[in-house]
Motif scaffolding. Sequence first.
Motif, short mmCIF file in Angstrom:
data_model
loop_
_atom_site.label_atom_id
_atom_site.label_comp_id
_atom_site.label_asym_id
_atom_site.label_seq_id
_atom_site.Cartn_x
_atom_site.Cartn_y
_atom_site.Cartn_z
N VAL B 494 0.85 -1.20 0.00
CA VAL B 494 0.00 0.00 0.00
C VAL B 494 0.88 1.25 0.00
CG1 VAL B 494 -1.71 1.31 1.33
CG2 VAL B 494 -1.94 -1.17 1.10
N GLY B 495 1.96 1.20 0.77
CA GLY B 495 2.89 2.33 0.82
C GLY B 495 3.51 2.61 -0.54
N PHE B 496 3.95 1.55 -1.20
CA PHE B 496 4.55 1.74 -2.53
C PHE B 496 3.52 2.29 -3.52
CE2 PHE B 496 8.12 -1.21 -1.37
CZ PHE B 496 9.14 -0.35 -1.74
N ILE B 497 2.29 1.77 -3.42
CA ILE B 497 1.24 2.26 -4.34
C ILE B 497 0.99 3.75 -4.11
CG2 ILE B 497 -1.23 2.11 -4.89
CD1 ILE B 497 -1.00 -0.93 -4.38
N ALA B 498 0.95 4.14 -2.83
CA ALA B 498 0.73 5.57 -2.53
C ALA B 498 1.88 6.42 -3.07
CB ALA B 498 0.59 5.75 -1.02
N LEU B 499 3.09 5.93 -2.87
CA LEU B 499 4.26 6.69 -3.36
C LEU B 499 4.26 6.77 -4.89
CD1 LEU B 499 7.33 5.59 -1.19
CD2 LEU B 499 6.57 7.92 -1.64
N MET B 598 7.50 14.87 -44.39
CA MET B 598 6.67 13.78 -43.87
C MET B 598 7.13 13.45 -42.45
SD MET B 598 4.16 11.87 -44.72
CE MET B 598 4.06 11.69 -46.49
N ALA B 599 6.23 13.51 -41.50
CA ALA B 599 6.62 13.31 -40.09
C ALA B 599 5.60 12.43 -39.40
CB ALA B 599 6.71 14.66 -39.38
N TYR B 600 6.00 11.88 -38.27
CA TYR B 600 5.13 10.99 -37.48
C TYR B 600 4.78 11.69 -36.17
CZ TYR B 600 6.52 7.43 -40.77
OH TYR B 600 6.73 6.74 -41.92
N GLU B 601 3.52 11.58 -35.82
CA GLU B 601 3.08 12.18 -34.55
C GLU B 601 3.61 11.30 -33.41
OE1 GLU B 601 -0.79 12.24 -31.80
OE2 GLU B 601 -1.06 11.74 -33.91
N VAL B 602 4.45 11.87 -32.58
CA VAL B 602 5.02 11.12 -31.45
C VAL B 602 4.54 11.76 -30.16
CG1 VAL B 602 7.14 10.43 -30.27
CG2 VAL B 602 7.08 10.47 -32.76
N ARG B 603 4.02 10.90 -29.27
CA ARG B 603 3.59 11.40 -27.96
C ARG B 603 4.54 10.83 -26.93
NH1 ARG B 603 0.24 9.04 -24.27
NH2 ARG B 603 -0.51 10.45 -22.67
N ALA B 604 5.12 11.73 -26.14
CA ALA B 604 6.09 11.30 -25.13
C ALA B 604 5.62 11.74 -23.75
CB ALA B 604 7.46 11.90 -25.43
N ALA B 605 5.79 10.84 -22.81
CA ALA B 605 5.45 11.17 -21.42
C ALA B 605 6.52 10.57 -20.52
CB ALA B 605 4.08 10.63 -21.06
N PHE B 606 6.67 11.14 -19.36
CA PHE B 606 7.58 10.56 -18.36
C PHE B 606 6.76 10.26 -17.12
CE2 PHE B 606 10.55 11.24 -14.72
CZ PHE B 606 11.27 10.06 -14.90
N HIS B 607 6.78 9.01 -16.71
CA HIS B 607 6.03 8.58 -15.52
C HIS B 607 7.03 8.24 -14.42
CE1 HIS B 607 2.02 8.31 -17.39
NE2 HIS B 607 2.71 8.06 -18.48
N PRO B 608 7.29 9.19 -13.52
CA PRO B 608 8.32 8.93 -12.49
C PRO B 608 7.86 7.86 -11.50
CG PRO B 608 7.21 11.02 -12.07
CD PRO B 608 6.69 10.53 -13.38
N LEU B 609 8.78 6.99 -11.14
CA LEU B 609 8.57 5.97 -10.09
C LEU B 609 7.33 5.11 -10.31
CD1 LEU B 609 9.41 8.09 -6.89
CD2 LEU B 609 10.97 6.78 -8.34
N VAL B 610 6.93 4.98 -11.56
CA VAL B 610 5.68 4.25 -11.81
C VAL B 610 5.84 2.76 -11.46
CG1 VAL B 610 6.09 3.71 -14.24
CG2 VAL B 610 3.76 4.14 -13.45
N TRP B 611 7.09 2.29 -11.47
CA TRP B 611 7.33 0.89 -11.11
C TRP B 611 6.87 0.59 -9.69
CZ3 TRP B 611 10.58 0.47 -6.92
CH2 TRP B 611 11.40 1.55 -6.65
N MET B 612 6.83 1.63 -8.85
CA MET B 612 6.39 1.41 -7.47
C MET B 612 4.94 0.92 -7.40
SD MET B 612 7.94 4.34 -5.07
CE MET B 612 9.69 4.45 -4.75
N LEU B 613 4.15 1.34 -8.37
CA LEU B 613 2.76 0.88 -8.40
C LEU B 613 2.70 -0.63 -8.61
CD1 LEU B 613 1.34 3.74 -10.62
CD2 LEU B 613 0.63 3.26 -8.30
N GLY B 614 3.49 -1.09 -9.58
CA GLY B 614 3.53 -2.53 -9.86
C GLY B 614 4.09 -3.30 -8.68
N LEU B 615 5.18 -2.78 -8.13
CA LEU B 615 5.79 -3.46 -6.98
C LEU B 615 4.80 -3.48 -5.81
CD1 LEU B 615 8.26 -4.71 -5.55
CD2 LEU B 615 8.95 -2.39 -4.91
N GLY B 616 4.13 -2.36 -5.60
CA GLY B 616 3.16 -2.28 -4.50
C GLY B 616 2.06 -3.32 -4.65
#
Lengths: 313, 660
Positions: B494-499, B598-616
């Motif tokens: 639960v702590g990791f999920i909250a973080l 000719m270009a490709y639409e690229v969407r970029a995001a950064f999800h900090p510490l998202v691995w903590m959700l999985g670990l939690g």
Amino acid sequence: MIAFTLICLALGVLAAVHLARPLLREGGPGRLIGVAAGAVLALGALAAYAVNGMPDAPGAPYEPRMAALRAAAPATLSPVEQEEWLRDAVRRDARDVEARRLLGRYLAATERELEAIAHIEHALRVSPEARLFNDLGQAIMTLNQGTVTPEAERAFRAAHAEDPAMPEPAFFLGAAAYEAGDRSQAASYWGAIIARLDEDDPYRMIIASRAADLLSRPSMGGADPAAMTEGAERPDIEAMIAGMIDGLEQRLADEPADVSGWLTLARARMMQDDPGAASTALARGRAAFHDDPGARALLAALAEAFELEETDA
Amino acid sequence: MIAEIGRYLVALAFLACIAQTLLSWRGADQGGRSGAARAGAAAAEIAVIAAGAAFLLLVISFIRSDFSIAYVAANSHVDKPLLYKISGAWGGHEGSMLLWCWILALFGLGLARIGPKDAALRARAVSFQGLLSTLFFAFLAFASNPFERVFPAPIRGADLNPILQDPLLAIHPPMLYVGYVGLSAAFAIAAAGLVQRSGGRALAGALRPWALGAWTSLTAGIALGAWWAYYELGWGGWWFWDPVENASFMPWLLGAALVHSAIATEKRGAFPGWTVFLALIAYVLSILGAFLVRSGVLTSVHAFALDPERGVWILGMLGVSAVAGFALFALRAGSLGEGDGFEPTSREAFIGANNLLLAVTAGVVMVGTLYPLFVDIMGWPMISVGPPYFDASATPLLILAAALMPMAAFMPWANGGAKPGLKQMRAAFLLVPVAGVIIAFIAFGAPVLAVAAGGVGAWALCGAAMDVGVHWKAAKVRAARLAVTGRALAHAGVGFIALGGAADASRPPDIHRALAPGESMTIAGRSLTLEEVRRADGPNFMADRATIRVDGRSVVRPERRFYPAANQTTREVGLGSDLRGDIYLSVGEARTREDGVMAYEVRAAFHPLVWMLGLGAFLVVMGGGLALTARLMAGAPARARAGDGVKAAGTADAAQARAT
């Protein structure tokens, strides 16, 4: 049906015996309950099945159905079955160029251009043929509502390079040039095709007629006709148009090697309800292009469209 | 013939469930050891075997692409990879309902074989489980039969929804169903206990392992779904407060309350009525979830059966289950007894507060989920209730519950005493790292709720570590140590999920750019260079695969896929993961930019510490699994008590009582 009935009976009896056994072992009134419960289970299951069951309905797994389709003559199959027949051929031999090409064409014709393009590209990796490049270009065009996009133009160029005698790529390259505003280049492509084709080739007539129609449309040089005539009275507009037509005729007198110009002039004269002047314009065009059968065919096609007699200049 | 045998087996399982209900009821009346009770168990076996065989036949029909079965034709295609042909068996409404029914039958058999030790209670619970199964098998047989035929059979299938063609989605629904349906066992035991007047403590002890197992599985199912949503749906979120997500979250919240409340009831006799009520309502909410997903009242990425007639069936099942359960509760709640009383600073009080918060949160979520439906029914102007409502109402409650959570383990039972408990926990010392985390979040400009969640996450982690440090040594037997470890892992989860959630809520804005090959963009200080885009077709899709280099080193390969059979385009996200978080990339279609390139639409995001959700989530599931194992280990000698003497059982029970 018999096998199904036997299987269901066997399953029902097995289940009934399994259910009743603890009660039968117990003895006493439990036995009666056991027998009744077993019977209700077996018969009740059959009754519940019978509500919507279709015991006669055969299964239709894909592989046996395809085997039957393979054995059938393709002409006897429905379009959906023919498509599946082609898909099956491609599945069994991914390098079957003909099946991919036919499938690609069918898919493009049924507005599934993306998949059509994928199949044609697969076929091109195996065999870079002119007709495949041409099909690719046409599928890309259809996907883009008939516009000859740079990708489609690349495909048509490749097809034209592979087989310069093939009419379709040259026609669409002409269309690309026309869309880009380069009428002389368009006329050159179309004239060249027409020159190569036999007099009685139906493609020749179709291409000539279409090309003559396009090339005879007035070119405003990028200007907006509505803006040019905005606020003007009708007599003024007619005078303006007449002046432009006279200007065109004057320019052609100075630079006669412009088949599009002659076609436009003839069309304009017809719009002025002056078929004689239109015939004269076409005749002068023919004279200017006396050694270019393609251009002459374009001029003849417009004459035919307007039902004009061929006259001398 | 396979389809018709499958249909017959469904009918047989339906009848077997009726037999299970009636014979087990009679068996319970006779004390639970009679021939009728054994016949009820045999009926449960028949239901399991028949439903299992029917499910197997459905899978075989998918593998054989038998499009004369309407459900197969609607959810499969001959070009689909084998894994997704198999998972297609539960990828749509009818097949997933068959899986649901099979799991219901399995829990019926489980209750018959390893259910409550009291034979009469067990037979009664098997009977109630049979009743619940009968309702669902009737729905399956007469309104949602996966073996319904279609003639003439189409030569081609419509294909499974492409976003469901994912390895995680092959296991997410079964896990979720084990959770949903597992709560039916707790319902059945609670209802049976009310009929038998078993008493609160005995009931809590009997239903706790079933509730724990179901809740653990529900946690795993929800976590897998959140993970899938994160990387498959292409917009980078893992929880959207989508009505269908809420439908699984409500029973999860009440299941969490139940597994804790059952401890207090079993150990101290506290909250007996509340525990039984939770057992009843948690399953009722599971059926409500089924109604929301399958009735067509909601539009969601998850909703996969838009059929009001089916909704009426499910509403009927919901009504029967709820009326039966709550009527029994109203009539017999008095038989559950009362606890010994407790101080406001005791462990019971903290568990009670935790339960209150979880239940109120479930209520808040339910109001937000059902209110738009109510508005629709009333004919008022349509509204939608989204994240702003839930973030403002449910999230603070959850943060508060998580803040109280670590302290409960240090509070003594009954007489209370917060001061010694907090001293043992070294709470003042733990506040230092918590303050550090809060300051870090503030420094990164995190929103207020994220700062609070981050602080609570750190607090929960520290508390869990201290819990193991203090209580593991005190636990003398293996079961007790497992229980302590399980609890600490779950609370740490639960702590990791909250973080993780707090960090993700503080992430920088996403960036959308049209990139031509060779061009770069920057996000979160990392340079992303589009190297090339190539065709990467699969067996049943066409794809453009981009190669994007991150900081000139690692490579991420997002894809844009087109599934022709389903006529649907999907974005397969590319993830570049390290300890700092995920670089999340998706690629769109090619288009000509204003500069003609000719270009490709690229969407970029950064999800900090998202691995903590999985670990939690992993830790919560591990914790639940260990707690269940500990419960079963402690229960085994207890069962042997009757024959083998009192000492072993007494030791294990005492050890677990100390530990939990």
